[in-house]
Design an enzyme around this catalytic site. Structure first.
Site, PDB file in Angstrom:
ATOM      1  N   GLU A  83       0.809  -1.209   0.000  1.00  0.00           N
ATOM      2  CA  GLU A  83       0.000   0.000   0.000  1.00  0.00           C
ATOM      3  C   GLU A  83       0.847   1.265   0.000  1.00  0.00           C
ATOM      4  OE1 GLU A  83      -3.192  -0.411   2.725  1.00  0.00           O
ATOM      5  OE2 GLU A  83      -2.973   1.642   3.422  1.00  0.00           O
ATOM      6  N   ASP A  84       1.753   1.310   0.945  1.00  0.00           N
ATOM      7  CA  ASP A  84       2.443   2.574   1.156  1.00  0.00           C
ATOM      8  C   ASP A  84       3.819   2.619   0.511  1.00  0.00           C
ATOM      9  OD1 ASP A  84       0.262   3.335   2.571  1.00  0.00           O
ATOM     10  OD2 ASP A  84       1.041   2.639   4.472  1.00  0.00           O
TER      11      ASP A  84
END
Ligand code: MN
Length: 728
Positions: A83-84
């Site tokens: 995700e990040d």
């Protein structure tokens, strides 16, 4: 299960916790995952300013509290790397294996770039997680662990984010934890979300609880000691826990009952954990001797466990100082299941594979997933899906049994229809009623906890729009909607076919002929459709004009219109005509009788029903029921007022005497039966006696078989004791 309050968390804490319950765990996998995650998150910090890796470590630690396997622990460490950071899925798959990669991907939020709104992205992300969860339940367990830590550390984020995360937690994740039997996770999530969703109420409640704290603690100690003393007397080894109930459950009670904290009884709760089931009952006996039990509050979840396997005895008693208190009694094994839920049913097998210990025990999980997947299949729109699942999960539940003792959980006020759809869609669609605890009940009967329900079906039964008002569960709603949609599509196709056939007639050709000689196919290709049904549907819903289609086909075949000798309003021997029932009675259009009308096949209006006329092109007027599904889809401009011709009705007057319980609404229910049959009630005489009422209805019936059907229908009305035809 311990709550980890470790301030500074390290990889060692996770490993230690894992090895504690799973000594053969693949420690290397976990270590490798940690190193990878730590390097990916190296430059990142959380809102709190801590290094980012602290978060995945806490999530992994919580995963260990649920005693999950190393795949989950590794996935927890990696859960935010997709995700990040820019780590590709394939890299994780290659380094840690497909199961780990799939879990990580399942809990990953979708990129915000592809969505117009945050809500849409949230809903789409949720759909993705659902699909991943259907393949591997560990996805949701890791997601719940993630959410627990997020809620615990929500203080550091923006107010907007706090409310959004809290709302989603309350809507979806706490209810999911509840359904999966992870009761402690559920309570923690609810309390966490409550704090941000109702900050004032939360603060006020805390303040109030603080005021009575000393007194309450004394009370808790006193009760605990009293129970322990009694246990000792009979040499029974058990452990007593005393606690104040979760904030959110107290708040909900205050809200529901509209009372203040002082007026809420049972703020405190006790739990007695024993070694055997026999001891549980022994403890219950002791407690009921100590304090007077409150009638109706005893629940035996040992004999009748919740569908998710939860077992326990619950009782409420009037304790010292007339204080009401709840006491739960269960074995340590039952307690483990109550805390870990679905996770407790997984066992380590050879090769460290974690798998269900007992298929039977996770059947409720399959049911839940099937339910969610059903909604997923039925609802294409993600926002719609999200809200259906929200509704479907967060209900106050009741438990209802099949005659074989299988249990289903349904929303409060659920009906036999909900129950039928929970068994199988086919059963739902064909449901005509039920036997509830051996007694006949209609489809809209309100089920209660513990009811034993047998569904009655008929091949002639089909769902109607009314059913949507009868059912409470989102599964049943989705199924009924799906059915009605498919059905109306079929009707439209049929209508399209009829319209086309009629237009073709003017060129002296038939539908059959143009299908056989390929003309229809040619036409389809010309307008970019690939199947006949599509064309029929488009004609049926009015997107294509039947006349146009027929003319173009005729042109291509080199045909010309045969001169129309027949008067305009001549009955056409089509399907519609054949299917309209005779003896229905006449219909007046603008007070005139001699207008060419026919009854629409789709709704087949019955005399007495509210009706509307639709002016067709060259086919006179079609009469639809006002309730007809597809009236609203038709061109409103072409509607005309029509009414039933009351003159010259050829019914026979009969008197029917109905003996029933004298309850409110009884007459309405009875007269509804008559109007369902399209009968005009000419006179009603009612006599009421002791709790009973006699009503004599004078109506016109068409024939004996109709009368028989009416008598049968009347006998089925709840509260009706006797129905007979009398001489008037
Ligand atoms: Mn996270």
């Amino acid at each position: 299960m311990r709550v980890s309050n470790v301030k500074v968390i390290k990889l060692e804490d996770v490993l230690e916790a894992l090895l504690d319950y799973h000594p053969d765990a693949d420690v290397d996998l976990v270590k490798k995952a940690y190193v990878y995650a730590a390097s990916k998150h190296a430059d990142q910090t959380r809102y709190s300013g801590e290094p980012y890796i602290i978060h995945p470590l806490h999530v992994a630690r919580f995963v260990c509290e649920l005693k999950l396997d190393e795949v989950c622990v590794a996935a927890a460490l990696l859960h935010d790397t997709l995700e990040d950071t820019q780590a590709p899925f394939e890299e994780i798959q290659e380094l840690f294996g497909t199961p780990v990669a799939n879990i990580v991907q399942g809990v990953t939020k979708l990129s915000s770039m592809n969505y117009d709104s945050r809500e849409e992205r949230q809903a789409e992300t949720f759909r993705k997680m659902l699909l991943a969860m259907a393949k591997d339940i560990r996805v949701i367990l890791v997601k719940l662990a993630d959410r627990v830590h997020n809620i615990r550390t929500l203080d550091h984020t923006s107010e907007e984010q706090q409310v959004r995360v809290a709302q989603e937690t309350m809507d979806i994740y706490a209810p999911l934890a509840n359904r999966l039997g992870l009761y402690r996770v559920k309570s923690e999530l609810e309390d966490g979300a409550f704090r941000y969703l109702h900050p004032q109420e939360f603060a006020a409640l805390n303040e109030q609880l603080k005021i009575g704290e000393k007194k309450r603690q004394k009370f808790l100690d006193e009760v605990k000691t009293t129970i322990e003393r009694e246990l000792e007397k009979v040499h029974l080894k058990a452990t007593v826990f005393a606690r104040i109930k979760y904030r959110y459950s107290i708040f909900r009670k205050m809200q529901r009952q509209g009372v203040t904290l002082d007026e809420v009884y049972d703020v405190v709760a006790f739990r007695v954990l024993c070694n055997t089931v026999e001891q549980c009952w022994q403890v219950l006996g002791l407690i009921h001797q100590l304090w007077r039990p409150i009638p109706g509050r005893f629940r035996d979840f040992i004999s009748l466990p919740k569908p998710n396997g939860y077992k326990s005895l619950h009782t409420s008693v009037i304790g010292p100082g007339a204080e009401q208190m709840e006491i739960q009694i269960r074995t340590w094994t039952m307690h483990e299941i109550a805390e870990r839920g679905i996770a407790a049913h997984w066992k380590y097998k050879e090769g460290n594979v974690i798998s269900p210990a007992d298929e039977e025990k996770i059947r409720y999980l399959k049911q839940l997933i099937e339910e969610l997947m059903d909604l997923n299949d039925t609802l294409r729109d993600s926002m719609e899906l999200y809200s259906a699942i929200k509704d479907g999960l967060s209900f106050e539940e009741i438990f209802v049994f099949t005659p074989r003792g299988d249990v289903r959980n349904l929303p409060l006020d659920a009906t036999p229809l909900d129950f039928a759809f929970s068994i199988h869609t086919e059963v739902g669609i064909r449901c005509t009623g039920a036997r509830v605890n051996g007694i006949m009940a209609p489809i809209d009967h309100q089920l209660k906890n513990g009811d034993v329900v047998t569904i009655i079906t008929s091949n002639h039964q089909t769902p109607s729009v009314d059913w949507l008002r009868v059912v409470k569960s989102s599964r049943a709603k989705a199924k009924i909607r799906g059915y009605l949609r498919a059905e109306s599509k079929e009707r439209h196709q049929q209508l399209g076919k009829i319209l086309l056939e009629k237009e073709l007639k003017q060129f002296s050709i038939t539908l059959n002929k143009i299908i056989k000689n390929g003309s229809l196919k040619q036409r389809l290709a010309a307008i970019g459709l690939d199947r006949e049904e599509h064309l029929f549907l488009q004609v049926g819903v009015g997107k294509l004009e039947a006349e146009d289609v027929a003319r173009k086909i005729a042109e291509e075949m080199g045909l010309v219109k045969t001169p129309d000798e027949k008067p305009k309003f001549k009955p056409l021997g089509g399907l519609l005509e054949r299917l309209s029932l005779s003896g229905k009675g006449k219909v007046l259009v603008g007070g005139q009788q001699d207008v060419m009308i026919r009854f629409a096949k789709c709704c087949n209006p019955i005399r007495g029903e509210r009706i509307v006329g639709f002016v067709t092109r060259g086919r006179g007027i079609t009469v639809h029921s006002m309730e007809c599904n597809y009236v609203e889809m038709m061109d409103q401009e072409r509607f005309v007022d029509v009414e039933w011709d009351r003159q010259g009705e050829t019914g026979t007057e009969v008197s029917v005497k109905i003996t029933s319980k004298d309850t409110p609404g009884m007459l309405t229910s009875i007269s509804q039966v008559f109007s369902k049959f399209g009968l005009n009630i000419k006179q009603v005489v009612v006599r009421t006696g002791e709790e009973k009422a006699d009503a004599v209805f004078k109506v016109d019936v068409n024939n004996v078989s109709q009368l028989k059907s009416i008598v049968r229908a009347l006998s089925r009305v709840k509260g009706v004791l006797k129905v007979e035809r009398i001489q008037s």
